[in-house]
Design a protein around this motif. Structure first.
Motif, PDB file in Angstrom:
ATOM      1  N   ASP A   1     -27.879 106.599 -98.419  1.00 55.96           N
ATOM      2  CA  ASP A   1     -27.550 107.152 -99.727  1.00 55.96           C
ATOM      3  C   ASP A   1     -26.255 107.949 -99.634  1.00 55.96           C
ATOM      4  N   LEU A   2     -25.398 107.735-100.603  1.00 54.89           N
ATOM      5  CA  LEU A   2     -24.158 108.499-100.671  1.00 54.89           C
ATOM      6  C   LEU A   2     -23.927 108.972-102.098  1.00 54.89           C
ATOM      7  N   TYR A   3     -23.277 110.103-102.233  1.00 59.66           N
ATOM      8  CA  TYR A   3     -22.803 110.582-103.509  1.00 59.66           C
ATOM      9  C   TYR A   3     -23.894 110.654-104.579  1.00 59.66           C
ATOM     10  N   PRO A   4     -24.858 111.550-104.412  1.00 59.61           N
ATOM     11  CA  PRO A   4     -25.917 111.684-105.420  1.00 59.61           C
ATOM     12  C   PRO A   4     -25.380 112.132-106.769  1.00 59.61           C
ATOM     13  N   ASP A   5     -24.153 112.680-106.800  1.00 59.93           N
ATOM     14  CA  ASP A   5     -23.568 113.118-108.065  1.00 59.93           C
ATOM     15  C   ASP A   5     -23.092 111.946-108.927  1.00 59.93           C
ATOM     16  N   VAL A   6     -23.003 110.749-108.355  1.00 62.38           N
ATOM     17  CA  VAL A   6     -22.587 109.572-109.111  1.00 62.38           C
ATOM     18  C   VAL A   6     -23.814 108.969-109.794  1.00 62.38           C
TER      19      VAL A   6
ATOM     20  N   ARG B   1     -17.757 100.915 -95.631  1.00 62.63           N
ATOM     21  CA  ARG B   1     -18.558  99.851 -96.267  1.00 62.63           C
ATOM     22  C   ARG B   1     -19.388 100.408 -97.411  1.00 62.63           C
ATOM     23  N   GLU B   2     -19.987 101.578 -97.187  1.00 67.06           N
ATOM     24  CA  GLU B   2     -20.811 102.177 -98.230  1.00 67.06           C
ATOM     25  C   GLU B   2     -19.966 102.594 -99.436  1.00 67.06           C
ATOM     26  N   VAL B   3     -18.789 103.131 -99.160  1.00 68.32           N
ATOM     27  CA  VAL B   3     -17.892 103.511-100.244  1.00 68.32           C
ATOM     28  C   VAL B   3     -17.475 102.278-101.037  1.00 68.32           C
ATOM     29  N   SER B   4     -17.115 101.217-100.324  1.00 68.59           N
ATOM     30  CA  SER B   4     -16.714  99.971-100.980  1.00 68.59           C
ATOM     31  C   SER B   4     -17.842  99.414-101.836  1.00 68.59           C
ATOM     32  N   ARG B   5     -19.071  99.445-101.296  1.00 66.24           N
ATOM     33  CA  ARG B   5     -20.227  98.936-102.041  1.00 66.24           C
ATOM     34  C   ARG B   5     -20.433  99.721-103.328  1.00 66.24           C
ATOM     35  N   LEU B   6     -20.307 101.036-103.243  1.00 69.15           N
ATOM     36  CA  LEU B   6     -20.524 101.864-104.423  1.00 69.15           C
ATOM     37  C   LEU B   6     -19.431 101.634-105.467  1.00 69.15           C
ATOM     38  N   LEU B   7     -18.188 101.500-105.025  1.00 69.22           N
ATOM     39  CA  LEU B   7     -17.097 101.220-105.957  1.00 69.22           C
ATOM     40  C   LEU B   7     -17.289  99.866-106.642  1.00 69.22           C
TER      41      LEU B   7
ATOM     42  N   THR C   1     -14.808 110.296-108.189  1.00 69.85           N
ATOM     43  CA  THR C   1     -15.676 111.139-107.362  1.00 69.85           C
ATOM     44  C   THR C   1     -15.867 110.534-105.979  1.00 69.85           C
ATOM     45  N   VAL C   2     -16.103 109.233-105.940  1.00 65.94           N
ATOM     46  CA  VAL C   2     -16.310 108.543-104.661  1.00 65.94           C
ATOM     47  C   VAL C   2     -15.054 108.636-103.800  1.00 65.94           C
ATOM     48  N   VAL C   3     -13.904 108.354-104.385  1.00 67.49           N
ATOM     49  CA  VAL C   3     -12.651 108.381-103.624  1.00 67.49           C
ATOM     50  C   VAL C   3     -12.332 109.800-103.166  1.00 67.49           C
ATOM     51  N   ARG C   4     -12.527 110.781-104.042  1.00 68.61           N
ATOM     52  CA  ARG C   4     -12.244 112.172-103.664  1.00 68.61           C
ATOM     53  C   ARG C   4     -13.126 112.623-102.504  1.00 68.61           C
ATOM     54  N   ASP C   5     -14.406 112.274-102.589  1.00 70.55           N
ATOM     55  CA  ASP C   5     -15.318 112.672-101.515  1.00 70.55           C
ATOM     56  C   ASP C   5     -14.971 111.981-100.201  1.00 70.55           C
ATOM     57  N   LEU C   6     -14.492 110.739-100.304  1.00 70.29           N
ATOM     58  CA  LEU C   6     -14.072 110.034 -99.089  1.00 70.29           C
ATOM     59  C   LEU C   6     -12.903 110.755 -98.439  1.00 70.29           C
TER      60      LEU C   6
END
Length: 226
Positions: free
Chosen positions: A111-116, A188-194, A164-169
């Protein structure tokens, strides 16, 4: 063919297009649920069920072709059949995006970025498609403009989520103890979420397409198409 039979064919086409939309949206709901719960069994069900949508699409496509070829419809009937043909194409593409959600579930490892708020965005675009299909069923031109206006809000939510995802990355602190595998996993997780956010935004775009074709069907207006 008697006119009564022709009108029955038109009515059946409308009913079948609405039926297809119900199946497609249920796929999207299941894809979102699989993504939220990491239910791999449900994700595979969504992926494997795509052939059912494809078969239904081909059946309805053939119905439209036969109505064009055999009945030579004019004026409002012609617009209705043409709009229905375009709408089933949008619905088939929404189903493909639901399949993507199943794929992303199987690829996800954490799980990543619960704020999204993926589920919130998903609910919003599902509602847009539902309302677009209701406008099609009721031939409601005013609803078509309302759906188009709502797309701006969805686009804004998707942009904020992506930012939000990019900033957190960027702010993620990696040190010398982070392995190359850790970094690759994170990317990979960031890419999947985007990609998930992008696909949900596209579902909203398809809702607008459906509204645009409905407006064309009802008022012979291409205002929302271009």
């Amino acid at each position: 063919m008697a006119r009564k039979g022709y009108q029955q064919q038109l009515n059946e086409l409308r009913e079948n297009v609405l039926y297809m939309s119900e199946i497609v949206l249920e796929r999207v709901r299941r894809g979102l649920r699989a993504l939220e719960t990491k239910d791999e069994s449900l994700a595979r069900e969504v992926i494997e069920g795509d052939h059912e949508i494809n078969e239904l699409y081909l059946e309805l496509e053939q119905s439209c072709i036969e109505l064009f070829a055999l009945q030579q419809p004019v004026a409002s009937d012609l617009r209705f059949i043409a709009a229905s043909f375009k709408i089933i194409t949008d619905l088939e593409r929404v189903a493909d995006l639901a399949t993507n959600l199943g794929d992303y579930t199987l690829q996800s490892s954490r799980d990543l970025y619960p704020d999204v708020d993926i589920q919130g965005i998903g609910d919003a675009v599902i509602e847009m498609v539902e309302d677009a299909m209701e406008a099609y069923a009721e031939e409601d031109s005013e609803a078509c403009f309302a759906i188009s206006d709502r797309d701006d809000e969805v686009d804004s939510r998707c942009e904020d989520a992506s930012n939000t995802v990019v900033r957190d990355l960027i702010e993620t602190e990696l040190d010398e103890t982070s392995s190359e595998g850790d970094i690759e996993s994170l990317l990979r997780e960031v890419s999947r979420l985007l990609l998930t956010i992008r696909d949900l935004e596209r579902i909203g775009d398809h809702a607008v397409n459906i509204a645009a074709r409905t407006l064309y069907m009802v008022e012979n207006s291409d205002e929302l198409i271009y």
